[in-house]
Design a protein around this motif. Structure first.
Motif, PDB file in Angstrom:
ATOM      1  N   LEU A 102     -13.504   8.998 -18.398  1.00 36.18           N
ATOM      2  CA  LEU A 102     -13.168   8.388 -19.269  1.00 36.18           C
ATOM      3  C   LEU A 102     -13.990   7.062 -19.597  1.00 36.18           C
ATOM      4  CD1 LEU A 102      -9.627   9.391 -20.625  1.00 36.18           C
ATOM      5  CD2 LEU A 102     -11.888  10.625 -21.318  1.00 36.18           C
ATOM      6  N   LEU A 103     -14.171   6.885 -18.197  1.00 38.94           N
ATOM      7  CA  LEU A 103     -14.660   5.077 -18.352  1.00 38.94           C
ATOM      8  C   LEU A 103     -16.009   4.739 -17.589  1.00 38.94           C
ATOM      9  CD1 LEU A 103     -12.428   3.994 -15.284  1.00 38.94           C
ATOM     10  CD2 LEU A 103     -11.602   3.866 -17.423  1.00 38.94           C
ATOM     11  N   ASN A 104     -17.024   3.933 -17.130  1.00 39.63           N
ATOM     12  CA  ASN A 104     -18.658   4.107 -17.284  1.00 39.63           C
ATOM     13  C   ASN A 104     -18.440   4.666 -15.891  1.00 39.63           C
ATOM     14  OD1 ASN A 104     -16.318   1.231 -17.341  1.00 39.63           O
ATOM     15  ND2 ASN A 104     -18.832   0.248 -16.283  1.00 39.63           N
ATOM     16  N   GLU A 105     -19.531   5.590 -15.883  1.00 34.10           N
ATOM     17  CA  GLU A 105     -20.129   5.636 -14.535  1.00 34.10           C
ATOM     18  C   GLU A 105     -19.907   4.863 -13.500  1.00 34.10           C
ATOM     19  OE1 GLU A 105     -23.316   8.604 -14.548  1.00 34.10           O
ATOM     20  OE2 GLU A 105     -22.392   9.785 -16.069  1.00 34.10           O
ATOM     21  N   LEU A 137     -13.610   4.160 -21.955  1.00 38.25           N
ATOM     22  CA  LEU A 137     -13.388   2.349 -21.887  1.00 38.25           C
ATOM     23  C   LEU A 137     -13.961   1.493 -20.643  1.00 38.25           C
ATOM     24  CD1 LEU A 137     -10.598   0.493 -21.637  1.00 38.25           C
ATOM     25  CD2 LEU A 137      -9.002   1.808 -20.130  1.00 38.25           C
ATOM     26  N   TRP A 138     -14.501   0.731 -21.232  1.00 37.23           N
ATOM     27  CA  TRP A 138     -15.556  -0.447 -20.313  1.00 37.23           C
ATOM     28  C   TRP A 138     -15.316  -0.952 -19.392  1.00 37.23           C
ATOM     29  CZ3 TRP A 138     -18.546  -4.441 -19.653  1.00 37.23           C
ATOM     30  CH2 TRP A 138     -19.735  -4.360 -18.673  1.00 37.23           C
ATOM     31  N   LYS A 172     -22.348   1.398 -27.604  1.00 37.38           N
ATOM     32  CA  LYS A 172     -22.231   2.208 -26.347  1.00 37.38           C
ATOM     33  C   LYS A 172     -20.663   2.406 -25.947  1.00 37.38           C
ATOM     34  CE  LYS A 172     -27.113   2.938 -25.782  1.00 37.38           C
ATOM     35  NZ  LYS A 172     -28.091   2.589 -24.227  1.00 37.38           N
ATOM     36  N   ILE A 173     -19.952   0.751 -26.523  1.00 36.55           N
ATOM     37  CA  ILE A 173     -18.553   0.970 -26.052  1.00 36.55           C
ATOM     38  C   ILE A 173     -17.613   1.194 -26.895  1.00 36.55           C
ATOM     39  CG2 ILE A 173     -17.111  -0.603 -25.004  1.00 36.55           C
ATOM     40  CD1 ILE A 173     -19.202  -2.457 -23.191  1.00 36.55           C
ATOM     41  N   ALA A 174     -16.366   1.695 -26.702  1.00 34.53           N
ATOM     42  CA  ALA A 174     -15.559   1.911 -28.086  1.00 34.53           C
ATOM     43  C   ALA A 174     -14.324   1.474 -27.513  1.00 34.53           C
ATOM     44  CB  ALA A 174     -14.985   3.003 -27.821  1.00 34.53           C
ATOM     45  N   PHE A 175     -13.586   1.068 -26.662  1.00 36.85           N
ATOM     46  CA  PHE A 175     -12.709   0.085 -26.343  1.00 36.85           C
ATOM     47  C   PHE A 175     -12.583  -0.557 -24.301  1.00 36.85           C
ATOM     48  CE2 PHE A 175     -10.573   3.149 -28.116  1.00 36.85           C
ATOM     49  CZ  PHE A 175      -9.524   2.729 -29.068  1.00 36.85           C
ATOM     50  N   ILE A 176     -12.171  -2.336 -24.802  1.00 35.55           N
ATOM     51  CA  ILE A 176     -11.874  -2.870 -23.233  1.00 35.55           C
ATOM     52  C   ILE A 176     -10.342  -3.442 -23.830  1.00 35.55           C
ATOM     53  CG2 ILE A 176     -13.053  -5.224 -22.920  1.00 35.55           C
ATOM     54  CD1 ILE A 176     -15.647  -4.456 -23.887  1.00 35.55           C
TER      55      ILE A 176
END
Length: 421
Positions: free
Chosen positions: A244-247, A186-187, A265-269
Motif C-alpha cells: 500500500l506504500l510506494n515501492e 499512501l506515499w 499517481k498518489i492518493a494519500f499523503i
C-alpha cells in the motif's frame, strides 16, 4: 554540549569582528541612518518567501527609518538558533517553529499587552500562551494538518475521506485494487526520515492523546509504557507488506511529490497541507482535499494536528524591541493578516479577517473539529523527532520489528528526560 555551543558562538563572534560587521548582524547597527531589525524565519517555500518579502517592503515604505534584515536559513535554522541561544545573541525577531514555550521561552519578550492579542485564534492559546497569560510569539499563520488526498481520484473510485483508521486502511486497499498498480495508495518521501516522523507524530494523537482513555499524564510524568505505541509501527509495516506504500518508500524524495500528485499517481499523503497550489499549477484538473486525522479508538472524535506554522517572537534583550513590535503591529492589520494567510495558503493566526486559500472549503467544512498540538512538541522531550523518524526507516528496511521501534523510543525518551534533570 552547552559548553561546545558557547565555544562555537565565541568563534563566530571573533570571525565577525575580524572580517568586519555585516549588515545583517547586530539588531541596532546603523544602516544609512536606519535602525536595523534582524528577522530569522523557517520559511522555505518560495511563494511564502515572496509573501513575506512583499510585506516587509510595505512596512519599510511606511517606516523608512527602519530596515528589516531577513534571513531564511532553511535546514540550518535550528543549528544557528542554538548557537545564538548559547551566546544569548538572538535575532530581534525570530520564528519559534512550534517551540515558543518549551525551547525559546526564556528568550522571548512577553507580547500580552499588544493589541492583536485580543484577536488571537483560541486554537493557538495552548501553543503560544502559558497559564500566567504570557504571550510568546505572533502567529503569521497556523497549521491544520491531517491527511491530504487526491479528491479527483477518490471521487472517481467512489471513496469517502476516511473518518476512522479502519476506513483509512480499507480506502488504501480499494485504491490499490482500482489503481491497478498505477496509483500509490499512501506515499512517503522516505529518504527523509522526517516523513515517517510525520506519520508517527500525527497518528500518535488519536492513538494516545484524544478520547477518554488517553496517556497524557503518563507521557508528561515519564511513566508512559511504550508498548502502547507499537500499534502505529505494526500498521505501517502492514501497509508495506500489503504493498500500500510506494515501492521506493525509502529512497523517494520530497521534490517528486508535487509532480506525482499532479499525475494522479498518489492518493494519500500524511500532512502535505501546502501541496494544493503547486499541484494546481501543474495540472488544474487534479483537485486535492484535506481531512482531519482519522480516529483510532471507538467513541473518539477526529482532530486536526497543528498549532503554529510560522511565527515571530521578539528577543527579550533586543536593543530595538520597540521597532520589532512596530513591525508586529503592522502585520497584525486585517489586510496584512489576510495577505499572509492567502500568500502562504494557510489559515490566519488571528481572527480579525477572513481569508481564502486552496483548502478554505475544507477548513470551513471541518471548522468545529478541535486542533490538537503536535504530539512531540507537548508530550516528548526535545530531541525525540529524530528517533521517531529514524525508527520508521529502520522498520521498513527490515532492521527493526514493530516492538523494536517502541523499545528504541522508550530508550530515547528515558535518556532525553534524564538530560533535562
Amino acid at each position: 554540549m552547552k559548553r561546545l555551543l558557547k565555544t562555537m558562538a565565541i568563534a563566530i563572534a571573533l570571525t565577525t569582528i575580524a572580517t568586519g560587521c555585516s549588515k545583517s548582524s547586530g539588531g541596532n547597527e546603523a544602516n544609512g541612518g536606519k535602525t536595523v531589525v534582524t528577522m530569522y524565519s523557517t520559511v522555505t517555500n518560495e511563494a511564502d518567501k515572496i509573501t513575506m518579502q512583499n510585506v516587509v517592503e510595505k512596512f519599510e515604505k511606511e517606516n523608512p527609518d527602519i530596515d528589516i534584515k531577513e534571513n531564511y536559513p532553511a535546514d540550518g535554522y535550528e543549528g544557528m538558533l542554538r548557537v545564538k541561544m548559547a551566546a544569548n545573541d538572538m535575532p530581534d525577531l525570530f520564528d519559534t517553529h512550534g517551540w515558543a514555550i518549551h525551547r525559546y521561552g526564556e528568550y522571548v519578550e512577553d507580547l500580552k499587552d499588544m493589541n492583536w492579542v485580543q484577536d488571537l485564534d483560541p486554537a493557538l492559546n495552548q501553543i503560544l500562551m502559558d497559564d500566567t497569560g504570557k504571550v510568546y510569539a505572533y502567529p503569521l499563520n497556523q497549521a491544520k494538518d491531517g491527511l491530504t488526498y487526491n479528491a479527483t481520484l477518490l471521487e472517481e473510485y467512489g471513496i469517502e475521506p476516511p473518518r476512522t483508521f479502519a476506513e483509512f486502511m480499507t480506502a488504501l486497499e480499494t485504491i490499490k485494487k482500482k489503481g491497478k498498480g498505477e496509483v500509490t495508495p499512501l506515499w512517503f518521501a522516505g529518504s527523509d526520515k522526517s516523513a515517517f516522523g510525520q506519520y508517527f507524530d500525527q497518528f500518535s494523537t488519536p492513538l494516545l492523546i484524544t478520547g477518554e482513555k488517553n496517556f497524557k499524564k503518563e507521557l508528561l510524568d515519564g511513566t508512559f509504557d511504550w508498548s502502547n505505541y507499537t500499534f502505529l509501527a505494526e500498521k505501517l509495516k502492514e501497509m508495506q507488506d500489503k504493498k500500500l506504500l510506494n515501492e521506493d518508500v525509502l529512497t523517494a524524495q520530497n521534490h517528486q511529490m508535487v509532480d506525482l500528485m499532479a499525475q494522479s499517481k498518489i492518493a494519500f499523503i500524511v500532512g502535505g497541507g501546502m501541496l494544493g497550489p503547486s499541484v494546481e499549477e501543474l495540472n488544474p484538473d487534479v483537485k486535492l482535499g484535506i481531512t482531519p486525522m482519522p480516529v483510532i479508538k471507538e467513541g473518539d472524535e477526529p482532530s486536526w494536528i497543528g498549532g503554529e506554522r510560522h511565527t515571530l517572537a521578539v528577543w527579550k534583550d533586543s536593543k530595538v524591541k520597540e521597532e520589532a513590535k512596530k513591525f508586529l503591529e503592522f502585520i497584525s492589520q486585517p489586510e496584512i493578516v489576510k495577505e499572509i494567510a492567502e500568500g502562504t495558503s494557510l489559515p490566519a493566526g488571528l481572527t480579525n479577517t477572513e481569508s481564502k486559500n486552496y483548502y478554505s472549503d475544507y477548513y470551513e467544512k471541518y471548522k468545529d473539529i478541535k486542533v490538537e498540538p503536535y504530539f512531540d512538541r507537548i508530550y516528548l522531550p526535545s530531541g525525540m523527532w529524530d528517533p521517531m523518524g529514524a525508527t520508521g526507516q529502520e522498520l521498513l528496511s527490515g532492521t527493526m520489528k514493530p516492538e523494536d521501534v517502541s523499545k528504541k523510543m522508550a530508550e530515547e525518551y528515558k535518556r532525553l528526560l534524564e538530560q533535562k534533570k
